[in-house]
Structure formats: structure tokens, C-alpha cells
Design a protein around this motif. Structure first.
Motif, PDB file in Angstrom:
ATOM      1  N   SER A  72      36.912  41.307  53.945  1.00  0.00           N
ATOM      2  CA  SER A  72      37.324  41.315  55.350  1.00  0.00           C
ATOM      3  C   SER A  72      36.809  42.521  56.119  1.00  0.00           C
ATOM      4  N   VAL A  73      36.822  43.693  55.474  1.00  0.00           N
ATOM      5  CA  VAL A  73      36.483  44.925  56.182  1.00  0.00           C
ATOM      6  C   VAL A  73      34.998  45.240  56.084  1.00  0.00           C
ATOM      7  N   TYR A  74      34.477  45.199  54.859  1.00  0.00           N
ATOM      8  CA  TYR A  74      33.103  45.646  54.661  1.00  0.00           C
ATOM      9  C   TYR A  74      32.088  44.510  54.674  1.00  0.00           C
ATOM     10  N   GLY A  75      32.559  43.262  54.766  1.00  0.00           N
ATOM     11  CA  GLY A  75      31.645  42.137  54.882  1.00  0.00           C
ATOM     12  C   GLY A  75      30.789  41.904  53.660  1.00  0.00           C
ATOM     13  N   LEU A  76      31.334  42.186  52.466  1.00  0.00           N
ATOM     14  CA  LEU A  76      30.594  42.007  51.225  1.00  0.00           C
ATOM     15  C   LEU A  76      30.991  40.685  50.585  1.00  0.00           C
ATOM     16  N   GLU A  77      30.030  39.807  50.350  1.00  0.00           N
ATOM     17  CA  GLU A  77      30.338  38.539  49.684  1.00  0.00           C
ATOM     18  C   GLU A  77      30.867  38.847  48.293  1.00  0.00           C
ATOM     19  N   THR A  78      32.107  38.440  48.020  1.00  0.00           N
ATOM     20  CA  THR A  78      32.812  38.916  46.830  1.00  0.00           C
ATOM     21  C   THR A  78      33.279  37.763  45.959  1.00  0.00           C
ATOM     22  N   CYS A  79      33.225  38.008  44.660  1.00  0.00           N
ATOM     23  CA  CYS A  79      33.753  37.071  43.670  1.00  0.00           C
ATOM     24  C   CYS A  79      34.911  37.757  42.953  1.00  0.00           C
ATOM     25  N   MET A  80      36.050  37.111  42.874  1.00  0.00           N
ATOM     26  CA  MET A  80      37.223  37.697  42.239  1.00  0.00           C
ATOM     27  C   MET A  80      37.389  37.174  40.811  1.00  0.00           C
ATOM     28  N   HIS A  81      37.432  38.087  39.862  1.00  0.00           N
ATOM     29  CA  HIS A  81      37.783  37.681  38.506  1.00  0.00           C
ATOM     30  C   HIS A  81      39.248  37.236  38.484  1.00  0.00           C
ATOM     31  N   LEU A  82      39.556  36.261  37.663  1.00  0.00           N
ATOM     32  CA  LEU A  82      40.927  35.806  37.486  1.00  0.00           C
ATOM     33  C   LEU A  82      41.092  35.396  36.029  1.00  0.00           C
ATOM     34  N   THR A  83      42.072  35.984  35.343  1.00  0.00           N
ATOM     35  CA  THR A  83      42.260  35.695  33.926  1.00  0.00           C
ATOM     36  C   THR A  83      43.590  35.000  33.680  1.00  0.00           C
ATOM     37  N   CYS A  84      43.695  34.418  32.493  1.00  0.00           N
ATOM     38  CA  CYS A  84      44.938  33.747  32.083  1.00  0.00           C
ATOM     39  C   CYS A  84      45.933  34.715  31.451  1.00  0.00           C
ATOM     40  N   THR A  85      45.482  35.885  31.060  1.00  0.00           N
ATOM     41  CA  THR A  85      46.323  36.826  30.329  1.00  0.00           C
ATOM     42  C   THR A  85      47.516  37.279  31.152  1.00  0.00           C
ATOM     43  N   ASN A  86      48.724  37.017  30.636  1.00  0.00           N
ATOM     44  CA  ASN A  86      49.968  37.413  31.310  1.00  0.00           C
ATOM     45  C   ASN A  86      50.045  36.905  32.747  1.00  0.00           C
ATOM     46  N   MET A  87      49.500  35.729  32.989  1.00  0.00           N
ATOM     47  CA  MET A  87      49.468  35.187  34.342  1.00  0.00           C
ATOM     48  C   MET A  87      50.088  33.790  34.367  1.00  0.00           C
ATOM     49  N   PRO A  88      51.401  33.686  34.610  1.00  0.00           N
ATOM     50  CA  PRO A  88      51.989  32.354  34.806  1.00  0.00           C
ATOM     51  C   PRO A  88      51.427  31.714  36.072  1.00  0.00           C
ATOM     52  N   LYS A  89      51.659  30.423  36.230  1.00  0.00           N
ATOM     53  CA  LYS A  89      51.084  29.702  37.363  1.00  0.00           C
ATOM     54  C   LYS A  89      51.475  30.328  38.696  1.00  0.00           C
ATOM     55  N   GLU A  90      52.703  30.861  38.771  1.00  0.00           N
ATOM     56  CA  GLU A  90      53.144  31.433  40.048  1.00  0.00           C
ATOM     57  C   GLU A  90      52.222  32.586  40.463  1.00  0.00           C
ATOM     58  N   LYS A  91      51.845  33.442  39.501  1.00  0.00           N
ATOM     59  CA  LYS A  91      50.955  34.553  39.817  1.00  0.00           C
ATOM     60  C   LYS A  91      49.544  34.059  40.131  1.00  0.00           C
ATOM     61  N   ILE A  92      49.110  33.044  39.404  1.00  0.00           N
ATOM     62  CA  ILE A  92      47.803  32.456  39.695  1.00  0.00           C
ATOM     63  C   ILE A  92      47.777  31.936  41.129  1.00  0.00           C
ATOM     64  N   ASP A  93      48.856  31.268  41.535  1.00  0.00           N
ATOM     65  CA  ASP A  93      48.936  30.720  42.894  1.00  0.00           C
ATOM     66  C   ASP A  93      48.864  31.822  43.945  1.00  0.00           C
ATOM     67  N   ILE A  94      49.567  32.925  43.688  1.00  0.00           N
ATOM     68  CA  ILE A  94      49.574  34.043  44.628  1.00  0.00           C
ATOM     69  C   ILE A  94      48.164  34.628  44.760  1.00  0.00           C
ATOM     70  N   ALA A  95      47.489  34.805  43.615  1.00  0.00           N
ATOM     71  CA  ALA A  95      46.150  35.388  43.627  1.00  0.00           C
ATOM     72  C   ALA A  95      45.158  34.482  44.352  1.00  0.00           C
ATOM     73  N   LEU A  96      45.236  33.181  44.112  1.00  0.00           N
ATOM     74  CA  LEU A  96      44.313  32.256  44.766  1.00  0.00           C
ATOM     75  C   LEU A  96      44.553  32.189  46.269  1.00  0.00           C
ATOM     76  N   LYS A  97      45.818  32.211  46.645  1.00  0.00           N
ATOM     77  CA  LYS A  97      46.138  32.199  48.081  1.00  0.00           C
ATOM     78  C   LYS A  97      45.616  33.462  48.757  1.00  0.00           C
ATOM     79  N   ALA A  98      45.786  34.616  48.095  1.00  0.00           N
ATOM     80  CA  ALA A  98      45.302  35.870  48.666  1.00  0.00           C
ATOM     81  C   ALA A  98      43.787  35.836  48.814  1.00  0.00           C
ATOM     82  N   ALA A  99      43.110  35.258  47.816  1.00  0.00           N
ATOM     83  CA  ALA A  99      41.656  35.160  47.887  1.00  0.00           C
ATOM     84  C   ALA A  99      41.226  34.297  49.073  1.00  0.00           C
TER      85      ALA A  99
END
Length: 597
Positions: A72-99
Motif C-alpha cells: 500500500s505504501v511503497y507500491g511493491l508487488e508483494t507475495c505473502m508466505h502463509l504456512t499451516c504451522t499453528n494456524m487454525p482456519k480462523e487465523k488463515i481467514d484473518i491473514a487472507l482477508k488482510a492480504a
């Protein structure tokens, strides 16, 4: 933009392409410095950057913050890593929504390593067991919105029984919806090339990006290859053994080796490369230079500033120049403009034009570092000397700049700025006049090919009331100069007859309207002045209130003016500085001495 689409475009154009990986630093200062490095390295032309997600999700909040700010700020095309480790679906949902909310369209879906202190990988309650599960879930929830990458292992994953099983799982991840593959590090290019051929024979047709990790030091290389069980060919071990105690020699060899590896891979018909930077800059830059990899100019600089890649700011093509050196502050302030989606500068008149936030009034560096860098000024001349040192590159920052170095175009006027500061003009923003430079110019160029760019000379600085009066008298008859000057109390002085925008940067391109990406106008300037003067307060706070440095800085804050000057004749390269040089300035230290007594 999706990584998969960017790769397709690069392949259609028949050119090499590359990307960079970074990890979340452990300190606040490290995070800020990483942003600077990422933005600077983006000038090397990567198709995208990606941010890792630490084992166990321990840095998940920081990863999403880094992605959002980079996007948003620096205009860099970014890819976000996302892992399954210690990540229930609720946290996955939050991370995807933020992305998605920050405009990010790219995810690297990984199973992840076991949490710290745990030998075996075990899925958490209501979580996923495999990267393929995560890929399938993202596709189920978001359809084709995200471009999804997955990991590939040329030497097979440590948990796979054999290579055949590893190919089966990689194929399954692609079948579940993965668009591209990024490989684990390797140092045997023949092994990697053969592995790619095996992938293709098994129907894995998506792009495969080789993960290149330059050797930065012998100890780190040894630990990383041992941890990943990476095969190291004898010729590499033999080359490193006699130089392993010489860090510079090891780094130089690492650059040479990576260049050789990339050339062998490219000769095999593979054009894309993913560099594991370890948050370092020099080796990656030297590798790209050694390969003669030059990105299309449009990849590097579409506008004089990096456009935000947030969806709600995607049409933004004009910004006031005042926040040029405080990008994050400007983005934060304007985030809630109520008519913002049309991207026009005029929305600064909106009642939603933001108030100062915590970032906007903060120093870039911790107090201890600030004291070491700025010392204990005893009068305005000492302050002016610090500004001059920044212009000459002798100190890395002043409170009004997020950058640790000046922009390349400022080199041409570096000495001029330093001299102005020594005369009491405390400069915080500038640009030289540019009259029709080609858009592919390495210093001033921006925008599409075969265009021309223009700039009016612009200067912004703090000035004492006495020197302001003398300056205003001098420029009364200069019809090409317009200015706005304001003190902390909001007393505005100007010779401008128009409250509308004054374009100070514009470009003329084939088949397009004139693009005016940078403007000066009074509404934004009056909002910026609050922040600009508040930074004096933040600076003074690093000193004991009753000391001379605090008194000097607060006296400048309370009495001096902030002024911006535009020389509207962009064909007169030296006009602005010629006028400033002709003004006799008073002794600021003497003027302020009575107030400090």
C-alpha cells in the motif's frame, strides 16, 4: 497484479525476470531499515518481492504488516508466505482477508516447519496438514483472486519417502490450484535442471522459479546447507575451504558462483530466478549486474513516486510533493479520504483528510542513535550544519526524511543545497528543473518508453522570520516564482493568485494525456505544516527540556517559517538558486540568542 500474469508477460516478451525474498526483522529499527532496502532494491526491477512467515506463525502479525505496508505504501508487488504451522482456519481467514484488503494478490502456500522445540510436524486443531490443503482452501474461499505459489524440492522434501512420492505431492499441489513453484535452495545446477525435466514429464507445467541463495558467509552457508540437507558439489567445497576465514572473499565467491549458476540455468531455457536475499542488498545487486539483467523501465519507475498497489488507491496518479520524503505518513493521512477511489489530488479538500497519526510525528531513529548522529546543537548554525551534513551524505537522516540517502537526482544539486543550509535555509525537500528529458533517463526518467518528462525547480525549507522578509522582498519582482510560507501558528504568506494545484512534475507519452503526478497546493501544504513543525518537537524530546539544544530546537519550531518555492520556468535550470544566492541572509544564531538568554 498476479505473479502468474507477470510471469506470462515476461515469458511472452522473451526476457529474464527475477524476484527477491525477505524475512521479518526482530526489531522496530530493523523493520524500518528493511522498508528502505526493499524500496531501494525494487529499483533493480524484480517482478515481485515476498515476505516469509516464520515457523509456528510467530511473526504472522509482522508479516501481514510488512506485506500491507510494502503493497500500500511503497507500491511493491508483494507475495505473502502463509504456512499451516499453528494456524487454525480462523487465523488463515484473518491473514487472507488482510492480504486482500491491502491489494495483495499473491500467496506462497506452505506447510511450514515444526514449531520451535518440536521435532515432528503436527497440525493444530481446526488446521491443515498439508500445503495442498491450504491451496485448496484458498481456491475454495477466494476463487481466482489470488495467484498461489508452492514450494518445490529438487532434492526432495525431508519428509518424503523417495523422489517419486515427492513428485506426486508436488503434482497434487498444482492440481489443487497452485500457479507457480518456487524451489528450495540448491547448489547443483545439473541436479535442478534434471529435476525440472522430471517435473515436466509428470505433467507439472506451471512456471518453476529456481531459489538462488548467494553465499554471504561461510558459517551461515554451512549451517543452512546442513539444516536443509542440501548437496554441495565438491568444487564448491574446495573453493571455499582456503578462503573460509576471509568474509569478503567468501562473499565475492558467492556472487561469482550465483552468476555461473544462473547462466547455466538460463542456458537450459529457464528465464525466471528467485533470490533469497537474507535481507541483504549488495550480493544480489552484483549478481544482477554480472548477468547484465536489466528490467524494463516501466517495472522500475512508472511514476516519480512508487504508486500504491492497494486496490482502493489503484487509480491514484497525483500527490502533493510535501510528503515526498515521508511516504508512509502521507498514505496513512489520506487513507480515509471519502472520495478517494477516483485517485485525484483534489480530494485533499475532503473533511476526511486525515489528522496526524503516531507515525507522522515520530522520529525515524531511536533516541540514543539520534543523539549520536545529531549531537547537541548549541545554536541555529549547529542545526544548519547538520542539515548540510545530510545533504553531503555525512549523516544518514534528519527528522524530515524517511530515506537514509538522497534521491539520485539530488546529486546534481547536493553541494548547492549544503551551501544553502549553511546560510540558514534548512532544506527538507527539493528537485532540480528538468526540461524534456527522455523517460528512460536513469536519473530523472519515469513512465512508459518513448516519452519525455519535465520538472519545475522546487525547494522547501525552514527559514527565520527576518530572512523570510528579506527573501520575499527579493522575489517580489520575480514573476516566475511562487511560494507559500507558514509558521507553526498558521500565519500564511504567499504571492500565489491561485489556490488550485501547481504541477511541478509532468510527463508527455505516446497516446496518453499529459500526466501530472506531483503538485503544490495550499490545502495539502497547510496539513503538512502541522507534521513538519511537530517533528521539531519530537527532536527536542531527546534532550533534557532545560538544556540549550532543546531550547534552540524549540525556538526554531516556534518562530521560524516553513516555505516552499517553485520556479515556474522549467527551462531556466539555475533560476531558483540564482535568486536565493542573491539574498543577503542574517546571522540566525545572533537573532535567536536573546530568546535563549
Amino acid at each position: 497484479m498476479k505473479i502468474s500474469d507477470k510471469i506470462i508477460r515476461a515469458e511472452e516478451e522473451g526476457r529474464p525476470f527475477w524476484s527477491f525474498e525477505y524475512f521479518p526483522p526482530k526489531t522496530t529499527a530493523g523493520v524500518q531499515n528493511l522498508f528502505e532496502r526493499m524500496e531501494r532494491m525494487y529499483n533493480l526491477g524484480p517482478e515481485f518481492v515476498d515476505i516469509t512467515w516464520n515457523a509456528g506463525g510467530t511473526s504472522s502479525d509482522l508479516t501481514t504488516e510488512l506485506v500491507a505496508t510494502a503493497q500500500s505504501v511503497y507500491g511493491l508487488e508483494t507475495c505473502m508466505h502463509l504456512t499451516c504451522t499453528n494456524m487454525p482456519k480462523e487465523k488463515i481467514d484473518i491473514a487472507l482477508k488482510a492480504a486482500k484488503d491491502c491489494g495483495n494478490q499473491n500467496i506462497l502456500a506452505l506447510r511450514g516447519d515444526p514449531p520451535r522445540g518440536q521435532e515432528q510436524w503436527i497440525s493444530c486443531d481446526n488446521g491443515f496438514s498439508y500445503a495442498s490443503d491450504l491451496v485448496a482452501y484458498i481456491r475454495q474461499q477466494y476463487g481466482d483472486y489470488f495467484s498461489i505459489g508452492v514450494a518445490g524440492y529438487p532434492e526432495k522434501h525431508l519428509d518424503s519417502a523417495d523422489a517419486e512420492e515427492d513428485f506426486k505431492w508436488l503434482k497434487f499441489k498444482v492440481d489443487q490450484g497452485a500457479d507457480f513453484v518456487v524451489t528450495q535452495l540448491f547448489y547443483d545446477t545439473g541436479l535442478f535442471i534434471n529435476w525440472v525435466k522430471e517435473c515436466r514429464q509428470r505433467g507439472i507445467t506451471v512456471p518453476i522459479l529456481p531459489g538462488i541463495m548467494p553465499i554471504q558467509n561461510f558459517g551461515g552457508f554451512t549451517r543452512m546447507t546442513a539444516l536443509c540437507k542440501t548437496y554441495v558439489p565438491d568444487h564448491i567445497r574446495n573453493a571455499l575451504e582456503p578462503i573460509k576465514e576471509d568474509d569478503q572473499a567468501v562473499k565475492d565467491y558467492g556472487v561469482k558462483l550465483a552468476i555461473e549458476m544462473c547462466r547455466e540455468i538460463k542456458a537450459a531455457g529457464i528465464n525466471g530466478f528467485h533470490f533469497y536475499t537474507l535481507n541483504l542488498e549488495k550480493s544480489t545487486r552484483l549478481i544482477l549486474e554480472g548477468l547484465n539483467f536489466v528490467a524494463p523501465r516501466e517495472n522500475v519507475r512508472q511514476l516519480p513516486w512508487n504508486p500504491s498497489l492497494s486496490k482502493k488507491r489503484e487509480k491514484e496518479n497525483v500527490r502533493p510533493i510535501f510528503w515526498k520524503n515521508r511516504i508512509k505518513s502521507y498514505i496513512t493521512r489520506t487513507e480515509a479520504w471519502d472520495e478517494f477511489p477516483n485517485g485525484r489530488w483534489g480530494d485533499s479538500r475532503s473533511p476526511a483528510f486525515g489528522e496526524l497519526d503516531g507515525y507522522g510525528t515520530s522520529l525515524k531513529v531511536p533516541a540514543k542513535e539520534a543523539l549520536e548522529m545529531w549531537g547537541y546543537p548549541q545554536d541555529p548554525d549547529d542545526v544548519a550544519d547538520l542539515f548540510a551534513k545530510y545533504c553531503r551524505g555525512e549523516i544518514k537522516s534528519i527528522p524530515w526524511s524517511d530515506e537514509s540517502s538522497l534521491y539520485p537526482e539530488t546529486d546534481a544539486i547536493r553541494d548547492t543545497l549544503a551551501n544553502l543550509n549553511r546560510r540558514g535555509y534548512l532544506t527538507i525537500n527539493s528537485q532540480p528543473a528538468v526540461n524534456g528529458v527522455r523517460s528512460d533517463d536513469k536519473v530523472h526518467g519515469w513512465g512508459p518508453k518513448n516519452g519525455y518528462v519535465y520538472q519545475k525547480a522546487y525547494l522547501e525549507f525552514f527559514i527565520s522570520p527576518e530572512n523570510l522578509s528579506e527573501l520575499v522582498r527579493r522575489i517580489e519582482d520575480e514573476l516566475q516564482i511562487t511560494y507559500y510560507a507558514v509558521n507553526r501558528r498558521g500565519d500564511l504568506r504567499t504571492n500565489s493568485q491561485n489556490d488550485g494545484p501547481n504541477a511541478v512534475t509532468w510527463g508527455v507519452f505516446v497516446g496518453k494525456e499529459i500526466v501530472q503526478p506531483t503538485v503544490v497546493e495550499v490545502v495539502s501544504f497547510m496539513a503538512w505544516k502541522d507534521e513538519a513543525f511537530e517533528l521539531w518537537s519530537e527532536w527536542s524530546k531527546i534532550y533534557t527540556p532545560s538544556t540549550t539544544p532543546a531550547k534552540v530546537i524549540n525556538a526554531i519550531r516556534d518562530e521560524w517559517y516553513l516555505i516552499n518555492i517553485v520556479h515556474n520556468d522549467f527551462q531556466d535550470q539555475d533560476g531558483l538558486f540564482r535568486v536565493l544566492d542573491s539574498v543577503k541572509t542574517a546571522n540566525n544564531s545572533a537573532l535567536i540568542a536573546n530568546g535563549l538568554a
